[in-house]
Motif scaffolding. Structure first.
Motif, PDB file in Angstrom:
ATOM      1  N   ASN A 159      48.474  32.111  40.993  1.00  0.00           N
ATOM      2  CA  ASN A 159      49.267  33.033  41.812  1.00  0.00           C
ATOM      3  C   ASN A 159      49.967  32.283  42.948  1.00  0.00           C
ATOM      4  O   ASN A 159      49.981  32.722  44.093  1.00  0.00           O
ATOM      5  CB  ASN A 159      48.369  34.151  42.354  1.00  0.00           C
ATOM      6  CG  ASN A 159      49.123  35.427  42.677  1.00  0.00           C
ATOM      7  OD1 ASN A 159      50.240  35.631  42.207  1.00  0.00           O
ATOM      8  ND2 ASN A 159      48.534  36.290  43.467  1.00  0.00           N
ATOM      9  N   ASN A 214      44.696  34.720  44.185  1.00  0.00           N
ATOM     10  CA  ASN A 214      43.960  35.521  43.218  1.00  0.00           C
ATOM     11  C   ASN A 214      42.514  35.033  43.235  1.00  0.00           C
ATOM     12  O   ASN A 214      42.206  34.036  43.907  1.00  0.00           O
ATOM     13  CB  ASN A 214      44.609  35.475  41.819  1.00  0.00           C
ATOM     14  CG  ASN A 214      44.608  34.105  41.181  1.00  0.00           C
ATOM     15  OD1 ASN A 214      43.887  33.207  41.580  1.00  0.00           O
ATOM     16  ND2 ASN A 214      45.440  33.925  40.169  1.00  0.00           N
ATOM     17  N   HIS A 226      48.594  40.480  46.614  1.00  0.00           N
ATOM     18  CA  HIS A 226      47.345  39.860  47.076  1.00  0.00           C
ATOM     19  C   HIS A 226      47.693  38.636  47.916  1.00  0.00           C
ATOM     20  O   HIS A 226      48.029  37.583  47.386  1.00  0.00           O
ATOM     21  CB  HIS A 226      46.465  39.459  45.894  1.00  0.00           C
ATOM     22  CG  HIS A 226      45.918  40.622  45.145  1.00  0.00           C
ATOM     23  ND1 HIS A 226      45.410  40.511  43.879  1.00  0.00           N
ATOM     24  CD2 HIS A 226      45.792  41.930  45.477  1.00  0.00           C
ATOM     25  CE1 HIS A 226      44.998  41.689  43.465  1.00  0.00           C
ATOM     26  NE2 HIS A 226      45.222  42.571  44.416  1.00  0.00           N
ATOM     27  N   THR A 238      41.774  40.165  47.339  1.00  0.00           N
ATOM     28  CA  THR A 238      41.895  40.262  45.883  1.00  0.00           C
ATOM     29  C   THR A 238      40.761  41.004  45.200  1.00  0.00           C
ATOM     30  O   THR A 238      40.932  41.481  44.081  1.00  0.00           O
ATOM     31  CB  THR A 238      41.947  38.859  45.240  1.00  0.00           C
ATOM     32  OG1 THR A 238      40.695  38.200  45.448  1.00  0.00           O
ATOM     33  CG2 THR A 238      43.081  38.035  45.802  1.00  0.00           C
TER      34      THR A 238
END
Length: 159
Positions: A123, A70, A62, A50
């Protein structure tokens, strides 16, 4: 430090302290440290994927082993990992760490079910949810493992 400040409760210098030979971590402590180490490694590897930009962004590209992350997620992994490594210090801390994993990752799993695969601050995705549920179960295991006793404890009981 004077001699009197180094004495244990029994009045014997150094009493109550464990030597390296007497210290035997419990299964929960060892498990907490192993889980903690794994989370530190995952957190560090996450930053390779990331970088440090878009701190709480949602970018499906990612990933670590197919799980999206993240930078905020990576920091959380580092914190959880560090706490697990600190839990090696005592059986009580290991048990507390296990309970924190159980409650925290159980809640994260439930939240992830609601927001996974859509924009969210960590994320999260479905693969991550499976790992979060597994971590919650490992937390339960750590919390339930016997605490064990150090050699100094058992030798004092035999006197």
């Amino acid at each position: 430090m004077t001699q009197s400040t180094r004495q244990g409760a029994s009045g014997t210098p150094g009493a109550g302290r464990l030597t390296a030979a007497q210290y035997q971590p419990s299964a929960g402590q060892i498990t907490a440290a192993v889980v903690g180490t794994a989370y530190v490694v995952v957190g560090l590897l996450g930053f390779i994927s990331t970088g440090a930009s878009d701190f709480a962004g949602h970018d499906p590209s990612h990933q670590i082993a197919g799980i999206t992350v993240n930078p905020l997620h990576n920091v959380a992994h580092l914190l959880v990992g560090g706490l697990g490594m600190v839990a090696l210090v005592s059986a009580k801390l290991a048990r507390l760490y296990g309970l924190v994993l159980l409650v925290g990752y159980g809640a994260l799993f439930a939240w992830g079910l609601a927001v996974a695969d859509g924009p969210n601050i960590l994320n999260l995705d479905q693969g991550g949810n499976v790992l979060h549920a597994a971590t919650a179960l490992v937390g339960l295991l750590i919390a339930l493992l016997p605490t064990g006793r150090n050699r100094a404890d058992s030798s004092q009981g035999e006197r």
